[in-house]
Motif scaffolding. Structure first.
Motif, PDB file in Angstrom:
ATOM      1  N   ALA A  37       0.877  -1.181  -0.065  1.00 26.04           N
ATOM      2  CA  ALA A  37       0.015   0.084  -0.215  1.00 26.04           C
ATOM      3  C   ALA A  37       0.693   1.225   0.021  1.00 26.04           C
ATOM      4  CB  ALA A  37      -0.925  -0.044   1.255  1.00 26.04           C
ATOM      5  N   ASN A  38       1.864   1.381   0.778  1.00 28.16           N
ATOM      6  CA  ASN A  38       2.764   2.352   0.930  1.00 28.16           C
ATOM      7  C   ASN A  38       3.467   2.639  -0.436  1.00 28.16           C
ATOM      8  OD1 ASN A  38       2.025   2.921   3.472  1.00 28.16           O
ATOM      9  ND2 ASN A  38       3.702   2.130   4.406  1.00 28.16           N
ATOM     10  N   PHE A  39       4.135   1.532  -0.859  1.00 31.33           N
ATOM     11  CA  PHE A  39       4.870   1.779  -2.080  1.00 31.33           C
ATOM     12  C   PHE A  39       4.037   2.214  -3.282  1.00 31.33           C
ATOM     13  CE2 PHE A  39       8.502   0.109   0.370  1.00 31.33           C
ATOM     14  CZ  PHE A  39       9.472   0.997  -0.287  1.00 31.33           C
ATOM     15  N   GLY A  40       2.968   1.501  -3.520  1.00 24.28           N
ATOM     16  CA  GLY A  40       1.880   1.846  -4.317  1.00 24.28           C
ATOM     17  C   GLY A  40       1.515   3.361  -4.501  1.00 24.28           C
ATOM     18  N   SER A  41       1.228   3.825  -3.286  1.00 25.76           N
ATOM     19  CA  SER A  41       0.787   5.091  -3.220  1.00 25.76           C
ATOM     20  C   SER A  41       1.950   6.154  -3.377  1.00 25.76           C
ATOM     21  CB  SER A  41      -0.130   5.608  -1.807  1.00 25.76           C
ATOM     22  OG  SER A  41       1.105   5.196  -0.761  1.00 25.76           O
TER      23      SER A  41
END
Length: 57
Positions: A37-41
């Protein structure tokens, strides 16, 4: 909650970029999901582009 260290790679401009990040999570599966989720955002990556090599407690 425990602290997990997640290591892996993602595609960058000039090849693969390695990363190592620390995440607070109740278990290893949740830690992986938070990294996705963090790297995607932050980097605009899809889950299939992020390769997680390992999760350590």
């Amino acid at each position: 909650m425990s602290e997990f260290t997640v290591r892996g790679r993602y595609p960058a401009r000039y090849g693969q970029q390695a990363f190592e990040t620390t995440v607070d999570a109740p278990n290893e599966n949740v830690a992986e999901e938070r990294v996705y989720a963090n790297f995607g955002s932050q980097h605009g990556l899809k889950r299939t582009q992020i390769e997680i090599d390992g999760v350590d407690a």
